[in-house]
Design a protein around this motif. Sequence first.
Motif, PDB file in Angstrom:
ATOM      1  N   PRO A 342      15.210  40.251  56.848  1.00 39.16           N
ATOM      2  CA  PRO A 342      15.480  41.702  56.725  1.00 39.16           C
ATOM      3  C   PRO A 342      15.893  42.111  55.319  1.00 39.16           C
ATOM      4  O   PRO A 342      15.494  43.186  54.842  1.00 39.16           O
ATOM      5  CB  PRO A 342      16.617  41.920  57.742  1.00 39.16           C
ATOM      6  CG  PRO A 342      16.431  40.838  58.747  1.00 39.16           C
ATOM      7  CD  PRO A 342      15.963  39.648  57.970  1.00 39.16           C
ATOM      8  N   LYS A 377      12.020  44.665  61.791  1.00 37.61           N
ATOM      9  CA  LYS A 377      11.516  45.668  60.853  1.00 37.61           C
ATOM     10  C   LYS A 377      10.092  46.163  61.142  1.00 37.61           C
ATOM     11  O   LYS A 377       9.400  46.648  60.252  1.00 37.61           O
ATOM     12  CB  LYS A 377      11.559  45.116  59.422  1.00 37.61           C
ATOM     13  CG  LYS A 377      12.941  44.714  58.954  1.00 37.61           C
ATOM     14  CD  LYS A 377      13.824  45.942  58.752  1.00 37.61           C
ATOM     15  CE  LYS A 377      15.179  45.595  58.179  1.00 37.61           C
ATOM     16  NZ  LYS A 377      16.016  46.786  57.934  1.00 37.61           N
ATOM     17  N   ASP A 380       9.768  50.015  60.762  1.00 32.04           N
ATOM     18  CA  ASP A 380       9.858  50.364  59.336  1.00 32.04           C
ATOM     19  C   ASP A 380       8.548  50.034  58.620  1.00 32.04           C
ATOM     20  O   ASP A 380       8.107  50.784  57.746  1.00 32.04           O
ATOM     21  CB  ASP A 380      11.003  49.601  58.672  1.00 32.04           C
ATOM     22  CG  ASP A 380      12.367  50.067  59.168  1.00 32.04           C
ATOM     23  OD1 ASP A 380      12.439  51.184  59.704  1.00 32.04           O
ATOM     24  OD2 ASP A 380      13.348  49.320  59.030  1.00 32.04           O
TER      25      ASP A 380
END
Length: 584
Positions: A342, A377, A380
Amino acid sequence: MLAKDGEKLQKGGARKRRHPAEDGGRAEWKKKKNRGEEGKEGQKPQGDGGRKRLDALSVGYFRRVGERLNEGFEEDEEREMFVGNVLAEVKGKAGLVATDRTGSITLQRLLPLSSPDQVGEVLAELGGESGVGLREVSCDRCGGHVVESALRQMSRWEEFSQKDPFKEEEEEEEERTGMLESQVLSLSQVVKDNVSEFIRHVHGSHVVRTLLHVLAGCVGPPRTEAQPVSVTDGAASAVFQTMLTVCHRKRPKLCKQLLKRTMEYLTSRSSAPGVSPLLVFLKDQASSRLIETVIQLSHKPLLRDLYKNHFKGSLVDLALHPIANFPVQRLTAASAEHKLFPKLFDELVQGVEAVLAAGHMGVIVQLAESCAESGEKQDDMMRCLLNAFHCAEPGSRHVCCLPLFMSLLTYEMYYQTDATEGSTQKEVPLTSICYHGSRLVQALAKFKERSHLLSSLRTLSPADLLTMASDPSGSHVLQALITTSSDKGRGKILKRLEGQYVQMACSRLGSRVLEAAWNSASVSQRQSIAQELVPSESKLRSDQFARHVWAKFGLSHFVHRRAHWQEIQTGESKKRKLFSDLLE
């Protein structure tokens, strides 16, 4: 280089060497022409150290030996007698034969046919009483190939050494085969004493790499004193890569120590104040490949240290560099299994659009693949891609994302429109699907949330879907989206493909997509596919690709024994579901 069947060079980042014979001797001829001189028979021209050459009669003899080897041997006794006679001719001038182009090629072919003790005798003559002669031969453009071929015969020594020790004949044979082992150890000592020279040498470094493999499989690698070497040297870097890879497989504890020492050396070099010296090595062609290997084999603490002390804050700049972007890809891949990912993602994602503009698509693909592997993620990443390809706003553009991702083109470039024209887009046939775009979408297809991709897929026309199915890169995308979808989602995709099944079945790539869809389809979905295919029985059974589809789908049963076909498909469906539940 002629070598034993089935052997291949270990990939270590260095280019494969070309044997001098492969260029027909043009390079040597050019050297002579430039010097304006020709060596006399038995002598080498000035500028070559005055080293003697193999005489013309001997060259002709070894050329004829090579021709005879091409014919092969019907009996082992005939082969053994021939090999013995040739090696008798080699005796006393092994050095000249090994360093001659024709003689070298012949010896490389002869050694795999020789007994281990015969190979040991050749090495013993090449090395001399002290073994130091192996240093010169190993670093010779022709001789190095002979030494490598001899080293590879150590794998056959084990066959002889494992015979029954209670038989006197075998004891004698075992004692003789020990000569090869002693010569390999002698070469190991020569390399140990001159390691810095060997690993930098364009030919000698290949001998060291072969020796590392042999030692890892037979005898433990010798302990050597650390000596400063140049990791920016292409040949030396390749040796380090081989050493690390071999130790990772055979001696993981030693590999861990070597990785640590390698990084200590690289990070101890002088650099500008406040700048990691590793940043310099990451941008070097040879040492960056070594760092890639280090990253791939590293354990969690070393990866964490690499990011925290060397990569952090520079990831985007490195991703934009034509060489350093490859170690960034390796680090992104290696971090997917750890909590480090991350942090790495948050930094690297800031430069996605710039990296795309630089054409370093591997970085983006690896970032998506690591998101899929780690489960982190993903939202994102999708949001970032929608922005990078200019299809995030207005929301109506979301359905355009699939062709944009596959072609790696922004909305404006793909639809040939201006940003001020709003959300209206033209109908553009799907034509541009690239390799990295395909890999990107395949990675995105593994995300938990795939609604954008599936919605975009459903807006494509049947002709576009057929184009995808028949395209070398697009077919993998369609297959991934079909097989990763739920039964309901897969049904919607298959509904869009109706009317295209026959053409898909008659396509080399389309038939594979159709088979993948069939394997993941429910019984009712298989029945719909079969009903569309069977009216074209004659066409399908005569086509080179479709005939396999006809057989695998059991369509003859579907036509003539429908109930039996239904029973088989139901049974297969239950087995597939049971297996899927076990995996989960």
